[in-house]
Design a protein around this motif. Structure first.
Motif, PDB file in Angstrom:
ATOM      1  N   SER A 305      14.099  -0.128   1.883  1.00  7.74           N
ATOM      2  CA  SER A 305      13.238  -0.786   0.906  1.00  7.74           C
ATOM      3  C   SER A 305      13.645  -2.228   0.621  1.00  7.74           C
ATOM      4  O   SER A 305      12.803  -3.075   0.326  1.00  7.74           O
ATOM      5  CB  SER A 305      13.196   0.019  -0.400  1.00  7.74           C
ATOM      6  N   GLN A 308      11.876  -4.709   3.135  1.00  2.73           N
ATOM      7  CA  GLN A 308      10.418  -4.726   3.306  1.00  2.73           C
ATOM      8  C   GLN A 308       9.847  -6.141   3.224  1.00  2.73           C
ATOM      9  O   GLN A 308       8.997  -6.531   4.030  1.00  2.73           O
ATOM     10  CB  GLN A 308       9.752  -3.836   2.261  1.00  2.73           C
ATOM     11  N   VAL A 327       6.595   1.606   7.039  1.00  4.18           N
ATOM     12  CA  VAL A 327       7.616   1.587   5.990  1.00  4.18           C
ATOM     13  C   VAL A 327       7.459   2.834   5.128  1.00  4.18           C
ATOM     14  O   VAL A 327       6.432   3.514   5.168  1.00  4.18           O
ATOM     15  CB  VAL A 327       7.511   0.321   5.107  1.00  4.18           C
ATOM     16  N   LEU A 330       6.116   1.783  -0.632  1.00  6.45           N
ATOM     17  CA  LEU A 330       6.145   0.338  -0.845  1.00  6.45           C
ATOM     18  C   LEU A 330       6.929   0.010  -2.115  1.00  6.45           C
ATOM     19  O   LEU A 330       6.649   0.539  -3.190  1.00  6.45           O
ATOM     20  CB  LEU A 330       4.719  -0.211  -0.962  1.00  6.45           C
ATOM     21  N   GLY A 334       8.169  -5.500  -2.045  1.00  7.83           N
ATOM     22  CA  GLY A 334       7.290  -5.539  -0.885  1.00  7.83           C
ATOM     23  C   GLY A 334       5.854  -5.871  -1.265  1.00  7.83           C
ATOM     24  O   GLY A 334       5.181  -6.657  -0.589  1.00  7.83           O
TER      25      GLY A 334
END
Length: 377
Positions: A305, A308, A327, A330, A334
């Protein structure tokens, strides 16, 4: 003389990304209402330091800050890069705060970048220099950045509040970034890591390693955590210890997690943050960060994370071809990155959630940024 038209923005959020995307897209910006209602309004020391760093690696950029620090105007210049640069980072944030935008800036410079950064190397708030070395640089290579000339060397450790750490970053130039199809995270095949200690006993490192390995050894056999005990000038100005872990998958994805513990750190205003004065036992630190790494792996995706934002920026800067990445959930960082990319580069991502895995597949057509100032050999 042509009058400069500034993109007008408000608030202190996403300052790093706004500066980075402003510079890459040659968009002058004016940011106002920076912590207007705070007890201590205006830019924080690390934000002023970041602005000065952008000035140091650029030529002919213009920066005007008002007296209270609640407003500034920034007109980007040419990213120069250069050798033997030195920057003293503010001690209210770690070197990791400066590294993310600096890495991307360096790629699009006129000359290769070689810069020495001094300050805090390991901190619980920002990714550590170990994480940048083991994970972030490998993400850049996915986008066609050559291995030669891409290096982060840790020459001294430094924890809060005194700092004293030092790293040497070298970044090569690229003409353009290569679009990627990166959606298969694979299975974890090995765990690597590094513990460090400065001005405290090595026993802290042994305790962290033993606790972390106790969790991982039940799951896979290939686990190795190195030690990096520092003493003397290489140990910085404050006692502390920490651990950085990275999981490597069968498809060459790298998922990382790290933390650091110090006697106490200063908050954004420069005051000592008493909440951080109490140290976690080293065993608890090892268990905590090992558990966090497993949590990041469980989320899925080709990056953790904390990476991102960088991943999305690299996709948006690629040649005008489709990039596709996967990914996990989120992160707020991000999501904010995606908004900034749309505002500065005009690049929009298409989302495709996968209800079975809880991951999200994102695709975009890159902006096709070309490094026109790069010297061709």
């Amino acid at each position: 003389m042509e009058k400069t038209t500034y993109k007008r923005l408000k608030g202190s959020q996403s300052l790093r990304q706004r500066l980075l995307l402003s510079t890459l897209s040659s968009t002058p910006i004016s940011i106002s209402e920076i912590r207007d209602d705070d007890m201590m309004p205006g830019l924080r020391p690390h934000e002023v330091s970041l602005l000065r760093l952008f000035e140091a690696v650029s030529d002919d950029c213009s920066l005007v800050i008002n007296e209270t620090g609640t407003q500034f105007k920034y007109k980007p210049g040419t990213i120069m890069g250069g050798k033997n640069l030195v920057h003293n980072c503010a001690l209210s944030r770690s070197i990791g705060y400066y590294l993310e935008p600096l890495l991307v800036l360096g790629l699009f410079g006129k000359k290769p970048l070689s810069i020495r950064l001094r300050g805090i190397t390991n901190d619980p708030r920002d990714p550590s220099v170990d994480t940048f070395r083991s994970t972030t640089l490998r993400i850049l290579k996915r986008f066609g950045v050559p291995s030669e000339g891409l290096e982060l060397r840790i020459e001294a450790r430094g924890v809060a509040p005194g700092g004293g750490g030092e790293v040497l970053l070298t970044v090569p130039n690229v003409q353009t970034l290569t679009a990627v199809q990166w959606t298969n995270e694979g299975m974890v095949k090995r765990i690597r890591g590094c513990t460090f200690s400065t001005r405290v006993s090595r026993d802290f490192e042994h305790s962290m390693r033993f606790a972390a390995r106790g969790i991982f050894n039940n799951l896979l056999p290939d686990v190795h955590i190195f030690e990096d005990h520092k003493s003397g000038p290489q140990a910085g100005n404050s006692p502390g210890y920490g651990i950085s872990l990275v999981a490597e998958t069968t498809t060459e994805c790298f998922i990382s997690a790290d933390t650091a513990v110090s006697c106490g750190r200063r908050d954004e205003t420069g005051e000592l943050d008493v909440e951080k004065v109490v140290r976690l036992p080293a065993e608890d630190t090892g268990v905590e960060i090992a558990s966090w790494l497993l949590h990041e792996i469980e989320k899925g995706g080709v990056v953790d994370s904390s990476h991102q934002g960088l991943l999305f920026i690299l996709c948006a800067l690629c040649q005008q071809d489709v990039s596709k990445v996967r990914v996990g959930t989120l992160s707020p960082y991000g999501v904010e990155t995606l908004r900034n990319i749309k505002e500065f580069l005009g690049v929009q991502f298409v989302f495709k959630p996968d209800p079975h895995t809880g991951t999200v597949e994102l695709s975009c057509v890159g902006s096709g940024l070309i490094n026109l100032s790069r010297k061709l050999s």
